[in-house]
Design a protein around this motif. Structure first.
Motif, short mmCIF file in Angstrom:
data_model
loop_
_atom_site.label_atom_id
_atom_site.label_comp_id
_atom_site.label_asym_id
_atom_site.label_seq_id
_atom_site.Cartn_x
_atom_site.Cartn_y
_atom_site.Cartn_z
N ASN A 158 13.30 -33.68 -49.87
CA ASN A 158 14.10 -34.80 -50.36
C ASN A 158 15.45 -34.89 -49.66
O ASN A 158 15.93 -35.98 -49.33
N ILE A 159 16.11 -33.75 -49.46
CA ILE A 159 17.42 -33.76 -48.82
C ILE A 159 17.29 -34.17 -47.36
O ILE A 159 18.13 -34.91 -46.83
N SER A 160 16.25 -33.69 -46.68
CA SER A 160 16.03 -34.09 -45.29
C SER A 160 15.75 -35.59 -45.20
O SER A 160 16.21 -36.27 -44.27
N ALA A 161 15.00 -36.10 -46.16
CA ALA A 161 14.67 -37.53 -46.18
C ALA A 161 15.91 -38.39 -46.42
O ALA A 161 15.94 -39.57 -46.02
N LEU A 162 16.93 -37.83 -47.05
CA LEU A 162 18.15 -38.58 -47.32
C LEU A 162 18.80 -39.03 -46.02
O LEU A 162 19.25 -40.18 -45.91
N LEU A 163 18.86 -38.14 -45.03
CA LEU A 163 19.39 -38.51 -43.72
C LEU A 163 18.42 -39.40 -42.97
O LEU A 163 18.82 -40.38 -42.32
N LEU A 164 17.13 -39.10 -43.07
CA LEU A 164 16.11 -39.88 -42.38
C LEU A 164 16.16 -41.34 -42.81
O LEU A 164 16.14 -42.26 -41.98
N ASP A 165 16.24 -41.59 -44.12
CA ASP A 165 16.18 -42.95 -44.66
C ASP A 165 17.48 -43.72 -44.49
O ASP A 165 17.47 -44.96 -44.59
N ASN A 166 18.58 -43.01 -44.27
CA ASN A 166 19.88 -43.69 -44.22
C ASN A 166 20.58 -43.53 -42.87
O ASN A 166 21.78 -43.79 -42.77
N ALA A 167 19.83 -43.12 -41.84
CA ALA A 167 20.44 -42.92 -40.52
C ALA A 167 21.04 -44.21 -39.98
O ALA A 167 22.17 -44.22 -39.45
N TYR A 168 20.33 -45.33 -40.13
CA TYR A 168 20.85 -46.61 -39.62
C TYR A 168 22.10 -47.03 -40.37
O TYR A 168 23.06 -47.55 -39.78
N LEU A 169 22.13 -46.79 -41.70
CA LEU A 169 23.30 -47.15 -42.50
C LEU A 169 24.49 -46.27 -42.13
O LEU A 169 25.64 -46.73 -42.11
N LEU A 170 24.24 -45.01 -41.82
CA LEU A 170 25.32 -44.11 -41.42
C LEU A 170 25.96 -44.58 -40.12
O LEU A 170 27.19 -44.57 -39.99
N VAL A 171 25.16 -45.03 -39.17
CA VAL A 171 25.71 -45.53 -37.91
C VAL A 171 26.52 -46.80 -38.14
O VAL A 171 27.61 -46.99 -37.57
N LEU A 172 26.02 -47.69 -39.00
CA LEU A 172 26.78 -48.89 -39.36
C LEU A 172 28.11 -48.52 -40.00
O LEU A 172 29.15 -49.14 -39.72
N ALA A 173 28.10 -47.53 -40.88
CA ALA A 173 29.31 -47.11 -41.58
C ALA A 173 30.34 -46.53 -40.62
O ALA A 173 31.55 -46.70 -40.82
N VAL A 174 29.87 -45.86 -39.57
CA VAL A 174 30.79 -45.32 -38.56
C VAL A 174 31.57 -46.45 -37.91
O VAL A 174 32.80 -46.41 -37.81
N GLY A 175 30.86 -47.49 -37.45
CA GLY A 175 31.53 -48.62 -36.84
C GLY A 175 32.43 -49.35 -37.81
O GLY A 175 33.54 -49.78 -37.46
N MET A 176 31.97 -49.51 -39.06
CA MET A 176 32.75 -50.20 -40.08
C MET A 176 34.04 -49.44 -40.39
O MET A 176 35.08 -50.05 -40.70
N THR A 177 34.02 -48.12 -40.31
CA THR A 177 35.20 -47.32 -40.59
C THR A 177 36.32 -47.67 -39.62
O THR A 177 37.49 -47.81 -40.02
N PHE A 178 36.01 -47.81 -38.33
CA PHE A 178 37.01 -48.18 -37.34
C PHE A 178 37.67 -49.50 -37.72
O PHE A 178 38.90 -49.64 -37.65
N VAL A 179 36.84 -50.49 -38.10
CA VAL A 179 37.37 -51.82 -38.40
C VAL A 179 38.24 -51.80 -39.65
O VAL A 179 39.36 -52.33 -39.66
N ILE A 180 37.76 -51.16 -40.71
CA ILE A 180 38.50 -51.15 -41.97
C ILE A 180 39.79 -50.35 -41.84
O ILE A 180 40.79 -50.67 -42.49
N LEU A 181 39.80 -49.32 -41.02
CA LEU A 181 41.04 -48.54 -40.82
C LEU A 181 42.16 -49.40 -40.25
O LEU A 181 43.34 -49.11 -40.47
#
Length: 341
Positions: free
Chosen positions: A59-82
């Protein structure tokens, strides 16, 4: 009062002062710590409710697997919101780059050309938004909304229906499991974690990163310090678009197909994850690692509700209520920490 009582009282006051001093110096970290505490509480609560069936390597491994695309989006969004901006286009850009990549591969274009092309496509849309914001004084909300419609329209121009991906190199990103005991990680998860690591390095150990924080703190002050505000503000939207293009690749590998309707509302998920992780919408304060924690909090909430068998409508209601609660708690922590200064 005895000497022992006096010493105890002095020691207690000294510890209190140290705690207050720590909180004052690290006020910006408090929301991230709160998000981490919330994540741990979610794990503990789910483990207790599901009687030991939640916190498992799978389950914990699947957490990263299922949300990898969202994590990459959040990285870019962090730059903008900062910088005090916002980017509503990332979900549509992800859909456009995903369907474009699937189309290019279906037409026989080599992977070494198709993959850079879709990432560059996302960066170009980010560049358009950044130029509108910086040089045409368009509000980030409006400029990125225009980018949202542009990217979604381009996605439908490419194809009105789903396009299956049969390229082994793309499918390998998702199908490969690098295992350590019962734990596993996929290349898509590694890409997402590398994106976080690179972003953390850039934000905290480069002049560009310091300029991003300075703009979010006070754009006018950043100009007076001689920082290149214009170039940096355009660059953060390019980075956000680039990350959206990379997320399109990850989502295409994850689903095995490109689809023009992918990512509807995902931009709000990314914004929510970034804010949960402690980045203030007003800019100038936050950490990309906190955004990663926010993504895991968001993903864990959805996983728990899915385990409970709730209907989709109730899932959205519960997630929205929990997100609101988290944001209010974090803002209260920030206010209290600043009050101690």
């Amino acid at each position: 009062m005895t000497a022992t009582a006096v010493r105890d009282e002095t020691t207690k006051e000294s510890r209190t002062m140290k705690v207050e001093s720590f909180l004052g110096r690290h006020a910006a970290l408090m929301p991230t710590f709160a998000a981490l505490a919330i994540l741990l509480l979610l794990f503990a609560g789910a483990e207790a409710f599901l009687r030991g069936d939640f916190i498992t390597p799978r389950n914990i491994s699947a957490l990263l697997l299922d949300n990898a695309y969202l994590l990459v989006l959040a990285v870019g969004m962090t730059f903008v919101i900062l910088t005090g901006g916002i980017d509503l286009s990332v979900g549509s850009v992800m859909a456009f780059t995903g369907i474009l990549g699937a189309k290019l591969l279906a037409d026989g274009l080599p992977v070494v050309i198709a993959v850079p092309a879709i990432i560059l496509g996302g960066a170009l849309i980010g560049l358009v938004i950044g130029v509108l914001v910086q040089y045409f004084n368009v509000q980030p909300f409006i400029a990125s909304l225009a980018g949202l419609f542009l990217a979604r329209g381009l996605a439908f121009v490419v194809s009105l229906s789903s396009i299956k991906v049969e390229e082994p190199a793309i499918l390998w990103l998702q199908s490969t499991r690098i295992t350590v005991g019962s734990w596993y990680i996929t290349p898509t998860g590694i890409i997402a974690l590398l994106a976080v690591a690179v972003a953390a390095f850039v934000l905290h150990l480069t002049r560009f990163g310091r300029t991003v924080y300075a703009i979010g703190g006070s754009e006018s002050s950043a100009r007076l310090m001689g920082l290149n505000v214009a170039r940096t503000k355009v660059a953060v939207y390019v980075i956000s678009g680039l990350c959206a293009g990379l997320a399109g690749l990850i989502l295409t590998a994850y689903s095995g197909a490109g689809y023009p309707r992918n990512g509807i509302g995902t931009e709000l998920d990314a914004i929510a994850a970034v804010v949960i992780g402690g980045t203030l919408l007003t800019g100038g304060r936050g950490y990309v690692v906190g955004s990663m924690v926010g993504v895991f909090v968001y993903g864990t909430i959805k996983t728990i509700i899915s385990f409970m068998g709730a209907e989709q409508s109730w899932m959205q209601i519960i997630v929205g209520a929990l997100l609101l609660l988290f944001i209010v708690v974090q803002r209260a922590i920030v206010a209290r920490s600043e009050g101690r200064r």
